[in-house]
Design a protein around this motif. Structure first.
Motif, PDB file in Angstrom:
ATOM      1  N   SER A 144       0.911  -1.253   0.059  1.00 11.69           N
ATOM      2  CA  SER A 144      -0.154   0.050   0.197  1.00 11.69           C
ATOM      3  C   SER A 144       0.866   1.212   0.122  1.00 11.69           C
ATOM      4  O   SER A 144       2.161   1.029   0.066  1.00 11.69           O
ATOM      5  N   GLN A 145       0.459   2.385  -0.064  1.00  8.95           N
ATOM      6  CA  GLN A 145       1.152   3.643  -0.269  1.00  8.95           C
ATOM      7  C   GLN A 145       1.329   4.088   1.249  1.00  8.95           C
ATOM      8  O   GLN A 145       0.469   4.010   2.017  1.00  8.95           O
ATOM      9  N   PRO A 146       2.501   4.716   1.477  1.00  9.47           N
ATOM     10  CA  PRO A 146       2.502   5.554   2.767  1.00  9.47           C
ATOM     11  C   PRO A 146       2.044   6.801   2.607  1.00  9.47           C
ATOM     12  O   PRO A 146       1.674   7.325   1.629  1.00  9.47           O
ATOM     13  N   GLY A 147       1.785   7.359   3.731  1.00 11.41           N
ATOM     14  CA  GLY A 147       1.229   8.681   3.816  1.00 11.41           C
ATOM     15  C   GLY A 147       2.117   9.848   3.398  1.00 11.41           C
ATOM     16  O   GLY A 147       3.418   9.458   3.722  1.00 11.41           O
ATOM     17  N   MET A 148       1.828  11.069   2.949  1.00 15.04           N
ATOM     18  CA  MET A 148       2.592  11.915   2.698  1.00 15.04           C
ATOM     19  C   MET A 148       3.120  12.788   3.571  1.00 15.04           C
ATOM     20  O   MET A 148       2.521  12.863   4.750  1.00 15.04           O
ATOM     21  N   PRO A 149       4.528  13.135   3.612  1.00 17.14           N
ATOM     22  CA  PRO A 149       5.082  13.850   4.891  1.00 17.14           C
ATOM     23  C   PRO A 149       4.475  15.207   5.204  1.00 17.14           C
ATOM     24  O   PRO A 149       3.860  15.902   4.263  1.00 17.14           O
ATOM     25  N   PRO A 150       4.631  15.794   6.167  1.00 21.01           N
ATOM     26  CA  PRO A 150       3.965  17.149   6.577  1.00 21.01           C
ATOM     27  C   PRO A 150       4.647  18.185   5.957  1.00 21.01           C
ATOM     28  O   PRO A 150       5.867  18.035   5.479  1.00 21.01           O
ATOM     29  N   GLU A 151       4.338  19.271   6.032  1.00 20.24           N
ATOM     30  CA  GLU A 151       4.658  20.679   5.487  1.00 20.24           C
ATOM     31  C   GLU A 151       5.294  21.165   6.826  1.00 20.24           C
ATOM     32  O   GLU A 151       4.553  21.373   7.781  1.00 20.24           O
ATOM     33  N   GLU A 152       6.561  21.676   6.620  1.00 22.21           N
ATOM     34  CA  GLU A 152       7.153  22.535   7.745  1.00 22.21           C
ATOM     35  C   GLU A 152       7.591  23.946   7.220  1.00 22.21           C
ATOM     36  O   GLU A 152       8.181  23.751   6.139  1.00 22.21           O
ATOM     37  N   VAL A 153       7.082  25.023   7.834  1.00 25.96           N
ATOM     38  CA  VAL A 153       7.795  26.316   7.451  1.00 25.96           C
ATOM     39  C   VAL A 153       7.861  27.345   8.656  1.00 25.96           C
ATOM     40  O   VAL A 153       7.106  27.178   9.625  1.00 25.96           O
ATOM     41  N   ASP A 154       8.852  28.226   8.529  1.00 25.32           N
ATOM     42  CA  ASP A 154       9.038  29.178   9.525  1.00 25.32           C
ATOM     43  C   ASP A 154       8.499  30.445   9.050  1.00 25.32           C
ATOM     44  O   ASP A 154       8.824  30.909   7.873  1.00 25.32           O
ATOM     45  N   VAL A 155       7.259  30.918   9.613  1.00 27.85           N
ATOM     46  CA  VAL A 155       6.922  32.078   9.396  1.00 27.85           C
ATOM     47  C   VAL A 155       6.792  33.266   9.954  1.00 27.85           C
ATOM     48  O   VAL A 155       7.089  33.159  11.250  1.00 27.85           O
ATOM     49  N   ILE A 156       6.897  34.533   9.585  1.00 28.44           N
ATOM     50  CA  ILE A 156       6.711  35.861  10.185  1.00 28.44           C
ATOM     51  C   ILE A 156       5.256  36.292  10.014  1.00 28.44           C
ATOM     52  O   ILE A 156       4.739  36.364   9.172  1.00 28.44           O
ATOM     53  N   LEU A 157       4.510  36.463  11.322  1.00 25.40           N
ATOM     54  CA  LEU A 157       3.268  37.144  11.284  1.00 25.40           C
ATOM     55  C   LEU A 157       3.476  38.776  11.560  1.00 25.40           C
ATOM     56  O   LEU A 157       4.105  39.068  12.536  1.00 25.40           O
ATOM     57  N   GLU A 158       3.010  39.741  10.756  1.00 26.87           N
ATOM     58  CA  GLU A 158       3.463  40.942  10.807  1.00 26.87           C
ATOM     59  C   GLU A 158       2.032  41.742  11.004  1.00 26.87           C
ATOM     60  O   GLU A 158       1.166  41.586   9.933  1.00 26.87           O
ATOM     61  N   LEU A 159       1.652  42.462  11.672  1.00 26.51           N
ATOM     62  CA  LEU A 159       0.331  42.973  11.972  1.00 26.51           C
ATOM     63  C   LEU A 159       0.741  44.504  11.569  1.00 26.51           C
ATOM     64  O   LEU A 159       1.525  45.231  11.639  1.00 26.51           O
ATOM     65  N   LYS A 160      -0.443  44.727  10.582  1.00 27.69           N
ATOM     66  CA  LYS A 160      -0.435  46.297   9.950  1.00 27.69           C
ATOM     67  C   LYS A 160      -1.908  46.867  10.235  1.00 27.69           C
ATOM     68  O   LYS A 160      -2.746  46.172   9.849  1.00 27.69           O
ATOM     69  N   VAL A 161      -1.820  47.804  11.308  1.00 26.60           N
ATOM     70  CA  VAL A 161      -2.903  48.438  11.926  1.00 26.60           C
ATOM     71  C   VAL A 161      -4.105  48.826  10.816  1.00 26.60           C
ATOM     72  O   VAL A 161      -3.560  49.389   9.808  1.00 26.60           O
ATOM     73  N   LEU A 162      -5.491  48.255  10.904  1.00 28.15           N
ATOM     74  CA  LEU A 162      -6.326  48.611   9.964  1.00 28.15           C
ATOM     75  C   LEU A 162      -7.282  49.819  10.602  1.00 28.15           C
ATOM     76  O   LEU A 162      -7.572  49.684  11.753  1.00 28.15           O
ATOM     77  N   ALA A 163      -6.996  50.968  10.189  1.00 31.58           N
ATOM     78  CA  ALA A 163      -7.919  52.380  10.654  1.00 31.58           C
ATOM     79  C   ALA A 163      -8.105  53.160   9.581  1.00 31.58           C
ATOM     80  O   ALA A 163      -7.445  52.873   8.615  1.00 31.58           O
ATOM     81  N   ASP A 164      -9.008  54.170   9.772  1.00 37.98           N
ATOM     82  CA  ASP A 164      -9.643  54.859   8.836  1.00 37.98           C
ATOM     83  C   ASP A 164      -8.677  56.059   8.496  1.00 37.98           C
ATOM     84  O   ASP A 164      -8.294  56.491   7.624  1.00 37.98           O
ATOM     85  N   VAL A 165      -8.436  56.622   9.758  1.00 33.52           N
ATOM     86  CA  VAL A 165      -7.279  57.712   9.996  1.00 33.52           C
ATOM     87  C   VAL A 165      -5.942  57.273  10.637  1.00 33.52           C
ATOM     88  O   VAL A 165      -6.209  56.861  11.554  1.00 33.52           O
ATOM     89  N   GLY A 166      -4.847  57.693   9.890  1.00 36.30           N
ATOM     90  CA  GLY A 166      -3.776  57.591  10.715  1.00 36.30           C
ATOM     91  C   GLY A 166      -3.016  58.943  10.752  1.00 36.30           C
ATOM     92  O   GLY A 166      -3.049  59.814   9.749  1.00 36.30           O
ATOM     93  N   LEU A 167      -2.667  59.127  12.251  1.00 36.50           N
ATOM     94  CA  LEU A 167      -1.814  60.427  12.663  1.00 36.50           C
ATOM     95  C   LEU A 167      -0.442  60.322  12.117  1.00 36.50           C
ATOM     96  O   LEU A 167       0.355  59.369  12.542  1.00 36.50           O
ATOM     97  N   VAL A 168      -0.061  61.027  11.358  1.00 38.32           N
ATOM     98  CA  VAL A 168       1.664  61.420  10.903  1.00 38.32           C
ATOM     99  C   VAL A 168       2.357  62.555  11.233  1.00 38.32           C
ATOM    100  O   VAL A 168       1.721  63.677  11.330  1.00 38.32           O
ATOM    101  N   GLY A 169       3.220  62.484  12.154  1.00 35.23           N
ATOM    102  CA  GLY A 169       3.956  63.723  12.563  1.00 35.23           C
ATOM    103  C   GLY A 169       5.330  63.528  13.067  1.00 35.23           C
ATOM    104  O   GLY A 169       5.440  62.130  13.550  1.00 35.23           O
ATOM    105  N   PHE A 170       6.023  64.464  13.754  1.00 36.36           N
ATOM    106  CA  PHE A 170       7.171  64.297  14.233  1.00 36.36           C
ATOM    107  C   PHE A 170       7.105  63.983  15.688  1.00 36.36           C
ATOM    108  O   PHE A 170       5.961  64.103  16.099  1.00 36.36           O
ATOM    109  N   PRO A 171       7.926  63.423  16.533  1.00 37.28           N
ATOM    110  CA  PRO A 171       7.783  63.081  17.866  1.00 37.28           C
ATOM    111  C   PRO A 171       7.361  64.418  18.541  1.00 37.28           C
ATOM    112  O   PRO A 171       8.014  65.489  18.307  1.00 37.28           O
ATOM    113  N   ASN A 172       6.822  64.354  19.419  1.00 35.22           N
ATOM    114  CA  ASN A 172       5.990  65.703  20.337  1.00 35.22           C
ATOM    115  C   ASN A 172       5.353  66.532  19.727  1.00 35.22           C
ATOM    116  O   ASN A 172       5.227  67.642  19.952  1.00 35.22           O
TER     117      ASN A 172
END
Length: 333
Positions: A144-172
């Protein structure tokens, strides 16, 4: 949510389940000594799945999760019984999460909708039982057939904030103060640069029980596009905002120069950011008397042709309602 609980970048090793092997069973009963093959198929391995959840705002729940593994598929049995499928592993993430391959930095996919599911690592396929290999010339296959091996992967999860308005400016520039006045958010406010180290989100209440989301992004400095200051750690959050609110304090040495530096940093990071709607807001304008404000308006009209601007003061609550009206019309135009 405290500043330390806001996590927008994690690395995780994910591994799907391997497929179960097929069975080589031959049918046997009391009066049937030499029955044919009846080995069943192996079950598939479990998937590792990412699912969007609108109730999450951060990746904090994954901060201490380094390995995620799905269950293995079961082996096939007699009487053509198929093995059980491996248990899927579901990882819930906030909307706006980008998934990258850690080795190649390639973007695999993005999660932007509630309930949206994407497979990060696909479970191995189960092997076929000997039932599938019977033929006229080979009536009792013992393989009979053996099962297929698993998939392995190192991933990066990166969050980009979802907002309607973004405040942009220098510090302070007064971004956190403005957010605290327009929303019920309570960001850290202090009289020194880089008080804000992580994005803060707040919901702005508007007329007739309507609302929109505003994000306070950590301050930009010249050279941020090359990674100076907090660099790319916050610039990516600006990508998901539909309207950009540029905040420049009234006591700035050169308002036009500050605005141009901010604009140039966004252009160097991602030219597409310049296609977003922009509004210039002169903060801390309670320091200006009427005569000085009139002089500044003449100068701004000359330097900022075609660019909308407003004078506000978060502390004195001046121009806040007008700012809400302007932002609402920009978001719904």
């Amino acid at each position: 949510m405290t500043e330390g609980n806001f996590v927008d970048y994690v690395k995780i090793y994910v591994c799907s389940g391997k497929g179960g092997k097929g069975s080589t069973h031959l049918h046997r009963e009391k009066f049937i000594e030499k029955g044919g093959p009846d080995g069943g198929d192996g079950g598939r391995g479990g998937h590792v799945i990412l699912r969007g959840n609108k109730n999450l705002w951060t990746l904090f729940h994954l901060k201490f999760t380094k390995h995620v593994k799905a269950g293995h598929g079961g082996d096939g049995g007699s009487s053509r019984s198929t093995g059980h499928d491996g248990e899927d592993k579901i990882i819930e993430v906030p909307l706006g999460t980008v998934v990258k391959d850690q080795e190649t930095e390639e973007v695999l996919f993005e999660i932007t909708e509630h309930g949206e599911e994407k497979i990060v690592a696909r479970g191995g396929k189960g092997g076929l039982g000997n039932w599938h290999f019977r033929s006229a010339t080979n009536q009792t296959p013992r393989y009979s057939q053996p099962g297929m091996p698993p998939e392995e992967v190192d991933v990066i999860l990166e969050l980009k904030v979802l907002a309607d308005v973004g405040l942009v400016g220098f510090p302070n520039a007064g971004k956190s103060t403005l957010l605290s006045v327009m929303t019920s958010a309570k960001p850290k406010i202090a009289d020194y640069p880089f008080t804000t180290l992580k994005p803060n989100l707040g919901i702005v209440s508007y007329r007739d029980f309507q609302s929109f989301v505003m994000a306070d992004i950590p301050g930009i400095i010249e050279g941020a596009a090359e990674g100076k200051g907090l660099g790319h750690y916050f610039l990516r959050h600006i990508e998901r905002n539909s309207t950009l609110l540029f905040l420049v304090p009234a006591d700035a040495d050169d308002i036009k120069k500050e605005y141009d530096i901010l604009l140039d940093e966004l252009r160097r990071y991602n030219p597409e950011l310049l296609d977003k709607d922009r509004l210039l807001v002169i903060s801390k304008s309670d320091m200006l008397d009427d005569e000085l404000k009139a002089e500044m308006k003449v100068l701004l009209d000359k330097e900022f042709k075609g660019i909308s601007y407003l004078f506000i003061s978060s502390v004195a609550q001046q121009g806040i309602q007008e700012l809400k009206d302007r932002l609402w019309s920009m978001l719904n135009s």
